[in-house]
Design a protein around this motif. Structure first.
Motif, mmCIF file in Angstrom:
data_model
loop_
_atom_site.group_PDB
_atom_site.id
_atom_site.type_symbol
_atom_site.label_atom_id
_atom_site.label_comp_id
_atom_site.label_asym_id
_atom_site.label_seq_id
_atom_site.Cartn_x
_atom_site.Cartn_y
_atom_site.Cartn_z
ATOM 1 N N VAL A 47 0.645 -1.305 -0.142
ATOM 2 C CA VAL A 47 -0.023 0.073 0.062
ATOM 3 C C VAL A 47 0.983 1.348 0.015
ATOM 4 C CG1 VAL A 47 -1.696 1.281 1.277
ATOM 5 C CG2 VAL A 47 -1.899 -0.977 1.234
ATOM 6 N N ARG A 48 1.713 1.172 0.776
ATOM 7 C CA ARG A 48 2.835 2.406 0.907
ATOM 8 C C ARG A 48 3.420 2.501 -0.314
ATOM 9 N NH1 ARG A 48 7.573 3.564 0.659
ATOM 10 N NH2 ARG A 48 8.529 5.418 1.816
ATOM 11 N N SER A 49 3.902 1.560 -1.048
ATOM 12 C CA SER A 49 4.909 1.434 -2.009
ATOM 13 C C SER A 49 3.803 2.114 -3.489
ATOM 14 C CB SER A 49 5.490 0.038 -2.390
ATOM 15 O OG SER A 49 5.929 0.354 -3.593
ATOM 16 N N TYR A 50 2.567 1.861 -3.354
ATOM 17 C CA TYR A 50 1.470 1.950 -4.356
ATOM 18 C C TYR A 50 1.527 3.437 -4.425
ATOM 19 C CZ TYR A 50 -2.538 2.103 -7.485
ATOM 20 O OH TYR A 50 -3.139 2.278 -8.646
ATOM 21 N N LYS A 51 1.422 4.188 -2.995
ATOM 22 C CA LYS A 51 1.008 5.497 -2.904
ATOM 23 C C LYS A 51 2.222 6.462 -3.110
ATOM 24 C CE LYS A 51 -2.723 5.361 0.390
ATOM 25 N NZ LYS A 51 -2.746 5.282 1.872
ATOM 26 N N GLN A 52 3.513 5.775 -3.050
ATOM 27 C CA GLN A 52 4.771 6.815 -2.894
ATOM 28 C C GLN A 52 5.477 6.383 -4.013
ATOM 29 O OE1 GLN A 52 6.278 7.360 0.800
ATOM 30 N NE2 GLN A 52 4.299 7.806 1.908
ATOM 31 N N ASP A 53 5.942 5.058 -4.353
ATOM 32 C CA ASP A 53 7.123 4.775 -5.271
ATOM 33 C C ASP A 53 6.890 5.166 -6.576
ATOM 34 O OD1 ASP A 53 8.344 4.075 -3.182
ATOM 35 O OD2 ASP A 53 8.317 2.096 -3.306
ATOM 36 N N LYS A 91 5.528 0.227 -9.231
ATOM 37 C CA LYS A 91 6.567 -0.448 -8.593
ATOM 38 C C LYS A 91 6.023 -1.373 -7.540
ATOM 39 C CE LYS A 91 10.463 2.705 -9.315
ATOM 40 N NZ LYS A 91 10.929 3.788 -8.946
ATOM 41 N N ALA A 92 4.922 -0.816 -6.876
ATOM 42 C CA ALA A 92 4.237 -1.701 -5.873
ATOM 43 C C ALA A 92 4.009 -3.236 -6.184
ATOM 44 C CB ALA A 92 2.961 -1.164 -5.291
ATOM 45 N N SER A 93 3.652 -3.296 -7.521
ATOM 46 C CA SER A 93 3.365 -4.632 -8.209
ATOM 47 C C SER A 93 4.488 -5.762 -7.875
ATOM 48 C CB SER A 93 3.068 -4.640 -9.711
ATOM 49 O OG SER A 93 4.086 -3.998 -10.327
ATOM 50 N N PHE A 94 5.530 -5.152 -7.687
ATOM 51 C CA PHE A 94 6.650 -6.395 -7.434
ATOM 52 C C PHE A 94 6.484 -6.631 -6.071
ATOM 53 C CE2 PHE A 94 8.564 -3.839 -11.039
ATOM 54 C CZ PHE A 94 8.807 -5.157 -11.880
ATOM 55 N N TRP A 95 6.321 -5.568 -5.007
ATOM 56 C CA TRP A 95 5.984 -5.863 -3.716
ATOM 57 C C TRP A 95 4.952 -6.880 -3.603
ATOM 58 C CZ3 TRP A 95 10.095 -5.940 -0.726
ATOM 59 C CH2 TRP A 95 10.964 -4.723 -0.712
ATOM 60 N N ALA A 96 3.839 -6.582 -4.412
ATOM 61 C CA ALA A 96 2.812 -7.400 -4.292
ATOM 62 C C ALA A 96 3.098 -8.653 -4.585
ATOM 63 C CB ALA A 96 1.541 -6.840 -5.163
ATOM 64 N N LEU A 97 3.662 -9.005 -5.501
ATOM 65 C CA LEU A 97 4.168 -10.426 -6.175
ATOM 66 C C LEU A 97 4.925 -11.227 -4.843
ATOM 67 C CD1 LEU A 97 5.387 -10.257 -9.639
ATOM 68 C CD2 LEU A 97 3.619 -11.626 -8.865
ATOM 69 N N TYR A 98 5.820 -10.307 -4.258
ATOM 70 C CA TYR A 98 6.722 -10.836 -3.126
ATOM 71 C C TYR A 98 5.731 -11.306 -1.905
ATOM 72 C CZ TYR A 98 9.633 -10.564 0.778
ATOM 73 O OH TYR A 98 10.659 -10.927 1.951
ATOM 74 N N ALA A 99 4.748 -10.143 -1.723
ATOM 75 C CA ALA A 99 3.827 -10.562 -0.539
ATOM 76 C C ALA A 99 2.865 -11.762 -0.791
ATOM 77 C CB ALA A 99 3.174 -9.319 -0.273
ATOM 78 N N THR A 147 13.049 1.887 1.033
ATOM 79 C CA THR A 147 13.132 0.684 0.015
ATOM 80 C C THR A 147 14.279 -0.129 0.508
ATOM 81 O OG1 THR A 147 11.905 1.611 -1.534
ATOM 82 C CG2 THR A 147 12.853 -0.350 -2.116
ATOM 83 N N VAL A 148 15.555 0.450 0.571
ATOM 84 C CA VAL A 148 16.676 -0.360 0.892
ATOM 85 C C VAL A 148 16.601 -0.759 2.287
ATOM 86 C CG1 VAL A 148 19.124 -0.183 1.226
ATOM 87 C CG2 VAL A 148 18.193 1.110 -0.534
ATOM 88 N N GLY A 149 16.150 0.145 3.279
ATOM 89 C CA GLY A 149 16.020 -0.433 4.451
ATOM 90 C C GLY A 149 15.288 -1.620 4.586
ATOM 91 N N TRP A 150 13.868 -1.444 4.091
ATOM 92 C CA TRP A 150 12.630 -2.540 3.928
ATOM 93 C C TRP A 150 13.502 -3.894 3.329
ATOM 94 C CZ3 TRP A 150 8.701 -3.027 6.772
ATOM 95 C CH2 TRP A 150 7.804 -4.332 6.397
ATOM 96 N N VAL A 151 14.362 -3.743 2.175
ATOM 97 C CA VAL A 151 14.855 -5.033 1.816
ATOM 98 C C VAL A 151 15.885 -5.655 2.758
ATOM 99 C CG1 VAL A 151 16.445 -5.694 0.093
ATOM 100 C CG2 VAL A 151 14.586 -4.106 -0.635
ATOM 101 N N LEU A 152 16.764 -4.572 3.461
ATOM 102 C CA LEU A 152 17.717 -5.397 4.448
ATOM 103 C C LEU A 152 16.584 -6.162 5.610
ATOM 104 C CD1 LEU A 152 20.283 -2.865 5.041
ATOM 105 C CD2 LEU A 152 20.552 -4.695 3.721
#
Lengths: 257, 456
Positions: free
Chosen positions: B31-37, B49-57, B125-130
């Motif tokens: 949700v955050r990524s869809y609004k901001q990224d 870009k949020a669609s990649f996070w959606a796939l991962y989720a 995003t980097v922090g989240w990936v870590l």
């Protein structure tokens, strides 16, 4: 007249709270000045000084955990007996059969959490440069409180009298054996002698002072119990009072005056 | 049946919950990524870009379901840490010669990268990936029996929690500091300066304090219900556990015992650490950085403190807790704590290097029956090189520093302040120096006076 209004207009209520409810600006200021527990705070504060991403709230959490440890600790003291015969048995009973035995779990986990939050509090104070003038001395008081927190945790470690307890304390207190001049295996202890007799021996060195005996035993349990429940908390409470008072006198948690 | 199963029904089921929480976290992130990224071009079309996070989720959700449904047959369950990874990790970290070097060097490299790459690190995003990477590593590692034995020990649970909290607070610090550093460069006001308006403590602060107290109470009660606090067998003075460990927050000090004798590692260095901490406000003459997050205005002070806290304190606690096993040998994360693991380390004193190897002669004798003065002279002869080096390090080096590399610092700090500062810095570096000497030359003591328990 509603029941709430009736209570709030009674003489008893008014004798406790000397002003109307803090719903307007004037009474929100008055409540901070007239309430004993709230007067620790200033009346107003800069908005960045209470932002969670700035303060991390770690000092406040540490203080709250200290209160939790005090309350649960006092309750545990009603139950727990610091003797070789009963210590372990009482802890087992607290875990398995005693009503509200969860106090011991909360006390133990809260102690771990307090060690961590006190470190993080120091971490935040350093990273915001809040030790800089005029708050140098309060940083020193804070370091003392950090040490005392670790000592509180260390002395409490022994009380369950399980394998974890006595061996952790044995390993920790063995260091005292090597204290320079004052430990019987420390450098320079031979210098402290009278007419060829060593003053520092296994029965009189720094480790003996800590343990109350040559090995971790009943005397140690008693000594650590008193340190943990009475001696160190008194010192900590005093230093906390100074620490908070200095925060106010030095003009808040950070930034130059 | 395997007495040490990597997976049991309970573990698989528990990990199902773990991945479910990870799924929920990442669903919020979508949700955050869809609004901001924003969006990116992919094969000529605009894709959020949020669609990649959606796939991962979604993948995490499926992994979670797989755990819940697969918990009845743990032996056949496929999602587990690859053996080859575990073997490789154990062979390197668990190697008695290589392990400590790799661990310490790795923590230093990580520390330097963190500071150098801070502008990249603070991108959310980097922090989240870590964070996701470390959580996945933890989750996969939990499929190993030996890893679980150590990490899930009640006393070690808070340490795992602490690692994530320290990681997060450090990230938060850099995020705020990098932001402020940019503001300074661009001549904009600091973030803290933009939020100076006065607000009333009632209700703003008092209510957040109340909420904070309620949350902490709830966490403690839930923690107390979910996990039994540590309690082992009754105390038995005749049964020494192997390894015997100090309370976890002192394990950094216990790790120092590998390199220094107890009088230094257990008494002198802790006192110096505390004295040094108390001395910080009187040494740091830099007026900048008071009451706001920044890095560039006080990079030296911050780097020094971070160095002391992260690699020298937190990393040493990890090493002492998770990697030090029986006989204080080093073990890999996934290695069985074998009491009989042999560690052949033949450490040599500096005086032995000097008299035996370099001079090719015999060690000068110290007569135990002689008087104290005679003994002192004999010891001085035997250990002269180590004593000269130690004195040179602590007494000669500070004035040399003041006259050369630290000249500006010396002038601003004055004599006394500079001497305290330089000695504290040198004592802090004494641990890494001795570590390197031990690893490179098997050096045991620089000054060895076992007659007087005086070994450095």
């Amino acid at each position: 007249m509603s029941i709430g209004d009736y209570i709030r207009s009674s003489q008893i209520w008014k004798s406790i709270f000397r002003h109307p409810a803090p719903v307007d600006r004037r009474n929100r200021i008055v409540v901070m000045l007239t309430n004993f527990f709230l007067h620790l705070h200033p009346v107003s504060i800069k908005s960045q000084g209470i932002a969670l991403s700035y303060t991390w709230c770690m000092g406040g959490i540490t203080f709250f955990l200290f209160l939790v440890e005090t309350i649960t600790g006092v309750l545990l003291m009603f139950y727990y007996r610091p003797t070789l015969e009963w210590a372990y048995h009482d802890i087992m009973a607290l875990r398995d059969v005693t009503t509200l035995g969860i106090m011991r779990e909360i006390h133990r986990w809260g102690a771990h959490a307090m060690v961590i939050t006190v470190w993080l509090h120091m971490y935040r104070v350093f990273l915001t440069g809040s030790y800089k003038p005029p708050r140098e001395f309060n940083w020193v008081v804070g370091v003392l409180l950090l040490v005392l927190t670790l000592l509180l945790s260390f002395t409490g470690y022994l009380l369950p009298w399980d394998q974890l307890a006595i061996w952790a304390i044995t390993v920790g207190s063995n260091m005292a054996r090597a204290t320079p001049f004052l430990g019987h295996e420390g450098p320079g202890f031979q210098l402290l002698n009278l007419g060829g007799f060593d003053l520092i021996t296994k029965g009189s060195d720094a480790r003996f002072l800590l343990l109350g005996a040559r090995e971790v035993g009943e005397a140690t349990l008693n000594r650590f119990y008193i340190l943990h429940c009475v001696a160190i908390p008194l010192v900590v409470a005093t230093l906390i009072a100074i620490h908070f008072w200095r925060v106010r006198k030095d003009g808040g948690i950070s930034q130059p005056l | 049946m395997d007495p040490h199963p990597d997976l049991t029904s309970g573990v698989v089921f528990g990990l199902g919950w773990f991945y479910l929480i990870l799924f929920a976290m990442n669903a919020c992130w979508v949700v955050r990524s869809y609004k901001q990224d924003g969006e990116m071009h992919l094969f000529g079309i605009e894709v959020p870009k949020a669609s990649f996070w959606a796939l991962y989720a979604a993948l995490l959700g499926m992994v979670s379901i797989a755990h819940f449904t697969g918990s009845s047959q743990p032996d056949a369950f496929l999602i587990r840490m690859p053996e080859i990874f575990k073997d490789y990790a154990d062979l390197t970290i668990g190697n008695s010669k290589l392990g400590p070097v790799l661990f310490f060097a790795g923590s230093i490299v990580g520390f330097v990268l963190m500071i150098v790459l801070r502008e990249i690190l603070v991108v959310p995003t980097v922090g989240w990936v870590l964070l996701n990477g470390s959580l996945l590593l933890l989750g996969l590692s939990m499929t190993d029996y030996d890893f679980r034995q150590i990490v899930a020990k009640p006393d070690n649970v808070p340490i795992v929690a602490m690692l994530f909290i320290v990681g997060y607070t450090t990230w938060l610090y850099f995020a705020r500091a990098v932001d402020n550093d940019r503001r300074v460069k661009e001549g904009r006001p600091l973030y803290e300066e933009e939020h100076q308006e006065k607000i009333l403590v009632w209700p703003d602060l008092v209510y957040s304090e109340l909420v904070c107290m309620l949350v902490i109470t709830a966490v403690l009660v839930a923690w107390g219900i979910a996990l039994d606090a540590p309690l082992e067998e009754p105390a038995n003075a005749a049964k020494t556990p192997n390894p015997s460990k100090a309370p976890w927050y002192f394990l950094g000090l216990q790790e120092m015992l590998v390199y220094y004798d107890p009088w230094l590692a257990g008494v002198v260095f802790p006192s110096v650490i505390l004295g040094g901490l108390m001395a910080i406000p009187y040494i740091d003459y830099n007026k900048k950085g008071n009451g706001y997050y920044c890095f560039e205005d006080r990079w030296f002070a911050v780097s020094t403190f971070l160095f002391g806290f992260l690699p020298l304190w937190v990393a040493m606690i990890i090493l002492g807790t998770f990697l030090r096993g029986p006989n204080w040998n080093i073990f890999g994360f996934y290695e069985y704590w074998d009491v009989h693991k042999l560690e052949v380390l033949n450490n040599v004193n500096l005086s032995e290097y000097f008299w035996l190897t370099l001079m090719g002669g015999a060690m000068p004798k110290v007569d135990p029956s002689a008087g104290a003065a005679t003994q002192a002279v004999q010891i001085l002869v035997r250990e002269w090189l180590g004593i000269v080096l130690t004195l040179g390090y602590l007494v000669v080096l500070p004035p040399v520093m003041a006259a050369t590399v630290c000249r500006r610092m010396f002038h601003r700090m004055g004599f006394l302040r500079f001497m305290v500062f330089s000695n504290l810095m040198l004592l802090m570096l004494a641990l890494p120096i001795k570590m390197v000497l031990r690893w490179a030359f098997n050096l045991k003591y620089i000054v060895a006076v076992p007659e007087w328990f005086f070994n450095i």
